[in-house]
Motif scaffolding. Sequence first.
Motif, PDB file in Angstrom:
ATOM      1  N   ALA A 387       0.827  -1.201   0.000  1.00  0.00           N
ATOM      2  CA  ALA A 387       0.000   0.000   0.000  1.00  0.00           C
ATOM      3  C   ALA A 387       0.863   1.253   0.000  1.00  0.00           C
ATOM      4  CB  ALA A 387      -0.915  -0.005   1.230  1.00  0.00           C
ATOM      5  N   ILE A 388       0.236   2.378  -0.344  1.00  0.00           N
ATOM      6  CA  ILE A 388       0.808   3.705  -0.186  1.00  0.00           C
ATOM      7  C   ILE A 388      -0.186   4.522   0.629  1.00  0.00           C
ATOM      8  CG2 ILE A 388       1.636   5.790  -1.342  1.00  0.00           C
ATOM      9  CD1 ILE A 388       2.406   4.105  -3.735  1.00  0.00           C
ATOM     10  N   ASN A 389       0.297   5.125   1.707  1.00  0.00           N
ATOM     11  CA  ASN A 389      -0.567   5.867   2.637  1.00  0.00           C
ATOM     12  C   ASN A 389      -1.758   5.030   3.100  1.00  0.00           C
ATOM     13  OD1 ASN A 389       1.165   8.024   2.435  1.00  0.00           O
ATOM     14  ND2 ASN A 389      -0.156   9.240   1.113  1.00  0.00           N
ATOM     15  N   GLY A 390      -1.496   3.740   3.330  1.00  0.00           N
ATOM     16  CA  GLY A 390      -2.508   2.855   3.868  1.00  0.00           C
ATOM     17  C   GLY A 390      -3.513   2.340   2.873  1.00  0.00           C
ATOM     18  N   ALA A 391      -3.414   2.731   1.608  1.00  0.00           N
ATOM     19  CA  ALA A 391      -4.387   2.320   0.593  1.00  0.00           C
ATOM     20  C   ALA A 391      -3.696   1.516  -0.490  1.00  0.00           C
ATOM     21  CB  ALA A 391      -5.078   3.532  -0.007  1.00  0.00           C
ATOM     22  N   SER A 392      -4.241   0.337  -0.784  1.00  0.00           N
ATOM     23  CA  SER A 392      -3.777  -0.433  -1.933  1.00  0.00           C
ATOM     24  C   SER A 392      -4.466   0.068  -3.191  1.00  0.00           C
ATOM     25  CB  SER A 392      -4.079  -1.918  -1.736  1.00  0.00           C
ATOM     26  OG  SER A 392      -3.196  -2.491  -0.795  1.00  0.00           O
ATOM     27  N   MET A 393      -3.852  -0.208  -4.324  1.00  0.00           N
ATOM     28  CA  MET A 393      -4.377   0.255  -5.596  1.00  0.00           C
ATOM     29  C   MET A 393      -5.825  -0.195  -5.804  1.00  0.00           C
ATOM     30  SD  MET A 393      -4.229   1.658  -8.553  1.00  0.00           S
ATOM     31  CE  MET A 393      -4.953   1.483 -10.186  1.00  0.00           C
ATOM     32  N   ASP A 394      -6.680   0.771  -6.137  1.00  0.00           N
ATOM     33  CA  ASP A 394      -8.071   0.494  -6.450  1.00  0.00           C
ATOM     34  C   ASP A 394      -8.432   1.340  -7.652  1.00  0.00           C
ATOM     35  OD1 ASP A 394     -10.897   0.362  -6.581  1.00  0.00           O
ATOM     36  OD2 ASP A 394     -11.014  -0.068  -4.438  1.00  0.00           O
ATOM     37  N   MET A 395      -8.812   0.691  -8.748  1.00  0.00           N
ATOM     38  CA  MET A 395      -9.099   1.394 -10.000  1.00  0.00           C
ATOM     39  C   MET A 395     -10.259   2.381  -9.864  1.00  0.00           C
ATOM     40  SD  MET A 395      -7.157   0.263 -12.709  1.00  0.00           S
ATOM     41  CE  MET A 395      -8.106  -0.025 -14.206  1.00  0.00           C
ATOM     42  N   SER A 396     -11.085   2.219  -8.834  1.00  0.00           N
ATOM     43  CA  SER A 396     -12.246   3.097  -8.680  1.00  0.00           C
ATOM     44  C   SER A 396     -11.981   4.273  -7.744  1.00  0.00           C
ATOM     45  CB  SER A 396     -13.444   2.284  -8.156  1.00  0.00           C
ATOM     46  OG  SER A 396     -13.190   1.802  -6.838  1.00  0.00           O
ATOM     47  N   VAL A 397     -10.769   4.397  -7.222  1.00  0.00           N
ATOM     48  CA  VAL A 397     -10.459   5.421  -6.226  1.00  0.00           C
ATOM     49  C   VAL A 397      -9.395   6.374  -6.751  1.00  0.00           C
ATOM     50  CG1 VAL A 397      -9.503   5.847  -3.919  1.00  0.00           C
ATOM     51  CG2 VAL A 397     -11.073   3.931  -4.289  1.00  0.00           C
ATOM     52  N   ILE A 398      -9.655   7.684  -6.660  1.00  0.00           N
ATOM     53  CA  ILE A 398      -8.638   8.703  -6.916  1.00  0.00           C
ATOM     54  C   ILE A 398      -8.019   9.071  -5.574  1.00  0.00           C
ATOM     55  CG2 ILE A 398      -8.179  11.029  -7.773  1.00  0.00           C
ATOM     56  CD1 ILE A 398      -8.899   9.019  -9.963  1.00  0.00           C
ATOM     57  N   ASN A 399      -6.733   8.844  -5.431  1.00  0.00           N
ATOM     58  CA  ASN A 399      -6.065   9.040  -4.142  1.00  0.00           C
ATOM     59  C   ASN A 399      -5.615  10.470  -3.903  1.00  0.00           C
ATOM     60  OD1 ASN A 399      -5.188   6.146  -5.357  1.00  0.00           O
ATOM     61  ND2 ASN A 399      -5.640   5.978  -3.176  1.00  0.00           N
ATOM     62  N   GLU A 400      -5.226  11.191  -4.960  1.00  0.00           N
ATOM     63  CA  GLU A 400      -4.744  12.566  -4.815  1.00  0.00           C
ATOM     64  C   GLU A 400      -5.284  13.399  -5.968  1.00  0.00           C
ATOM     65  OE1 GLU A 400      -2.821  13.609  -2.285  1.00  0.00           O
ATOM     66  OE2 GLU A 400      -2.362  11.640  -1.413  1.00  0.00           O
ATOM     67  N   ARG A 401      -5.471  14.706  -5.693  1.00  0.00           N
ATOM     68  CA  ARG A 401      -5.870  15.650  -6.744  1.00  0.00           C
ATOM     69  C   ARG A 401      -4.872  16.797  -6.752  1.00  0.00           C
ATOM     70  NH1 ARG A 401     -10.601  14.204  -8.955  1.00  0.00           N
ATOM     71  NH2 ARG A 401     -11.908  12.753  -7.764  1.00  0.00           N
ATOM     72  N   VAL A 402      -4.257  17.024  -7.911  1.00  0.00           N
ATOM     73  CA  VAL A 402      -3.148  17.961  -8.053  1.00  0.00           C
ATOM     74  C   VAL A 402      -3.577  19.088  -8.983  1.00  0.00           C
ATOM     75  CG1 VAL A 402      -0.756  18.217  -8.857  1.00  0.00           C
ATOM     76  CG2 VAL A 402      -1.473  16.121  -7.660  1.00  0.00           C
ATOM     77  N   GLN A 403      -3.103  20.296  -8.667  1.00  0.00           N
ATOM     78  CA  GLN A 403      -3.386  21.443  -9.530  1.00  0.00           C
ATOM     79  C   GLN A 403      -2.339  21.522 -10.635  1.00  0.00           C
ATOM     80  OE1 GLN A 403      -3.640  25.171  -7.434  1.00  0.00           O
ATOM     81  NE2 GLN A 403      -3.855  26.385  -9.315  1.00  0.00           N
ATOM     82  N   ARG A 404      -2.808  21.766 -11.830  1.00  0.00           N
ATOM     83  CA  ARG A 404      -1.919  21.832 -12.986  1.00  0.00           C
ATOM     84  C   ARG A 404      -1.046  23.087 -12.946  1.00  0.00           C
ATOM     85  NH1 ARG A 404      -4.125  21.668 -19.279  1.00  0.00           N
ATOM     86  NH2 ARG A 404      -2.175  22.273 -20.298  1.00  0.00           N
ATOM     87  N   GLY A 405       0.226  22.926 -13.313  1.00  0.00           N
ATOM     88  CA  GLY A 405       1.121  24.059 -13.533  1.00  0.00           C
ATOM     89  C   GLY A 405       1.706  24.694 -12.295  1.00  0.00           C
ATOM     90  N   VAL A 406       1.606  24.053 -11.134  1.00  0.00           N
ATOM     91  CA  VAL A 406       2.192  24.619  -9.913  1.00  0.00           C
ATOM     92  C   VAL A 406       3.182  23.623  -9.317  1.00  0.00           C
ATOM     93  CG1 VAL A 406       0.131  25.994  -9.443  1.00  0.00           C
ATOM     94  CG2 VAL A 406       0.371  23.735  -8.387  1.00  0.00           C
ATOM     95  N   TRP A 407       4.131  24.157  -8.576  1.00  0.00           N
ATOM     96  CA  TRP A 407       5.162  23.313  -7.969  1.00  0.00           C
ATOM     97  C   TRP A 407       4.676  22.738  -6.642  1.00  0.00           C
ATOM     98  CZ3 TRP A 407       9.443  21.666 -10.340  1.00  0.00           C
ATOM     99  CH2 TRP A 407       9.910  22.382 -11.445  1.00  0.00           C
ATOM    100  N   GLU A 408       4.995  21.474  -6.429  1.00  0.00           N
ATOM    101  CA  GLU A 408       4.728  20.816  -5.150  1.00  0.00           C
ATOM    102  C   GLU A 408       5.993  20.107  -4.675  1.00  0.00           C
ATOM    103  OE1 GLU A 408      -0.026  19.773  -5.595  1.00  0.00           O
ATOM    104  OE2 GLU A 408       1.402  18.153  -5.175  1.00  0.00           O
ATOM    105  N   ARG A 409       6.037  19.873  -3.376  1.00  0.00           N
ATOM    106  CA  ARG A 409       7.099  19.034  -2.794  1.00  0.00           C
ATOM    107  C   ARG A 409       6.459  17.730  -2.343  1.00  0.00           C
ATOM    108  NH1 ARG A 409       9.269  22.418   0.474  1.00  0.00           N
ATOM    109  NH2 ARG A 409      11.216  22.719  -0.698  1.00  0.00           N
ATOM    110  N   TRP A 410       7.032  16.628  -2.820  1.00  0.00           N
ATOM    111  CA  TRP A 410       6.570  15.315  -2.390  1.00  0.00           C
ATOM    112  C   TRP A 410       7.670  14.673  -1.552  1.00  0.00           C
ATOM    113  CZ3 TRP A 410       3.649  12.239  -6.794  1.00  0.00           C
ATOM    114  CH2 TRP A 410       2.555  12.998  -7.215  1.00  0.00           C
ATOM    115  N   SER A 411       7.320  14.273  -0.332  1.00  0.00           N
ATOM    116  CA  SER A 411       8.245  13.571   0.557  1.00  0.00           C
ATOM    117  C   SER A 411       7.782  12.121   0.668  1.00  0.00           C
ATOM    118  CB  SER A 411       8.268  14.227   1.941  1.00  0.00           C
ATOM    119  OG  SER A 411       8.764  15.552   1.853  1.00  0.00           O
TER     120      SER A 411
END
Length: 494
Positions: A387-411
């Motif tokens: 899993a990632i963040n406690g969730a295993s892959m599920d084709m029916s679930v969107i885990n994150e929503r990201v805004q286009r064209g902006v910088w993010e930091r992923w740890s």
Amino acid sequence: MAFALSRRQFLAGVSAMGTTSLSSRVWSAAPRPALPIPPLMDGTKGDPVDLEIRSGTWSFMPGIHTPTLGISQDYLAPTIRTRRKSELNLHYRNTLDEGVSIHGHGLHVPGEVDGGPQLEISPGGVWQPKLMIAQPAATCWYHSHTHGKSGEQTYRGLAGMILIDDDDTDAMDLPKRYGIDDLPVIIQDRTFDTEGRLVYSLMEAEEDGWYGNTVVINGAIAPVAKVPPGKVRLRILNGANARFYFVAFADGRRFQKIASDGGLLPSPVPLTSMEMSPGERCEIIVDLLDGNNADLLMLFEDVIDDEGDGTSQIDLSRYPSNLLAESRLSLRVDHSLSAETAPLPDTLATITRPREDEIVRTREFSLTMDHSGGHAGHSGHAMMDMAINGASMDMSVINERVQRGVWERWSIRSDQGAHPFHAHGCSFLIEQAEGEAASADQQGWKDVVVLDDDDWSSIVVRFDHEATDRFPYMYHCHILEHEDRGMMGQFTVT
């Protein structure tokens, strides 16, 4: 960079040192094969590139015919050449009796043409994505990304390279003659049974993924390539399912790393060895102007467990002799070939990192392995126990929503062992890897970062293309058995 060995890695190393594989017995009695060079398909003009997903047979060893999968050939796939500011028009046709999705790994394209598991091509079906190439020159690749079957289908042969050119690299004094002084080098490890068939089982894979016992380079064991007496460019892809490799020359000679996953580095970085995790690409230049042949070694990281920093030589005396004999690409100088002898440019690319005030959000990702035997109720595969963040892959679930064209930091970090983390639809910049500042050869554009349970790895990333709920991007561990067992999530970019 070094990793603590798990119990399985230790046992795998001991086993490898104490046994002789079928390939060792057959290969040792046969002439060294020529390095297979996948045919080059021109996608620069926008004409359709026809790609047939099919079954075949391949001779990894003389006189032995192994059932395989391939794209427009019996094993692996053609190298596709495309160009920045052009349209790549791909026409896939699936002739297998099972569904297949093909992901363009490293390509900056919208989710609807990214080739994730939502875009599975049914048996007898076709898929015709049109990709606008907007990124700098780079060595990318394409491979199976079928839900729950990425590991097996890639292992059996569904993988190949995509080369992106641009005006900047055209103007540089770099080796550019494909198959002559610009060589594709796809590293894999495979296990064969007594009849020479590929051995693979997701259900029987250990926690570190599926390790083969034989190094295979472009589908050949210990091949030989004739090269000019000058600079030679090797585009190296770690196409293994799970294996980390150390790459070095047998004579300890220095080479120059000029590019990573997403394109050219700021300047050439001199190294005598480097580590590569699954999914990573590196372009290196070796100078053979002295006329001497050179053996490039691909060594199992879990066997050698080297702790060098890329500038010191690996102690080859600790490596099993039978594996050392097989784990090499021999470059043999042919003085009849014209050579590229111009000095490498001091500056290759300009890379601008975002200012801190441009980074609008931080996200954290924790990769976990559940030893209780799986997650009840998960849709997809019976062994979805990662899993990632406690969730295993599920084709029916969107885990994150990201805004286009902006910088993010992923740890990102893991609860156990080393993992190569990959995100679709982008290239990113590494801030730190396993708690350490990115080394000089990791300071270019990347799409794979290694993390472990010692400390956090962090990246800064921006997504410039749309990925919808219907066709989201994926983030996942690039150990394919981990991906197939649930260590993957979906995200949109809007």
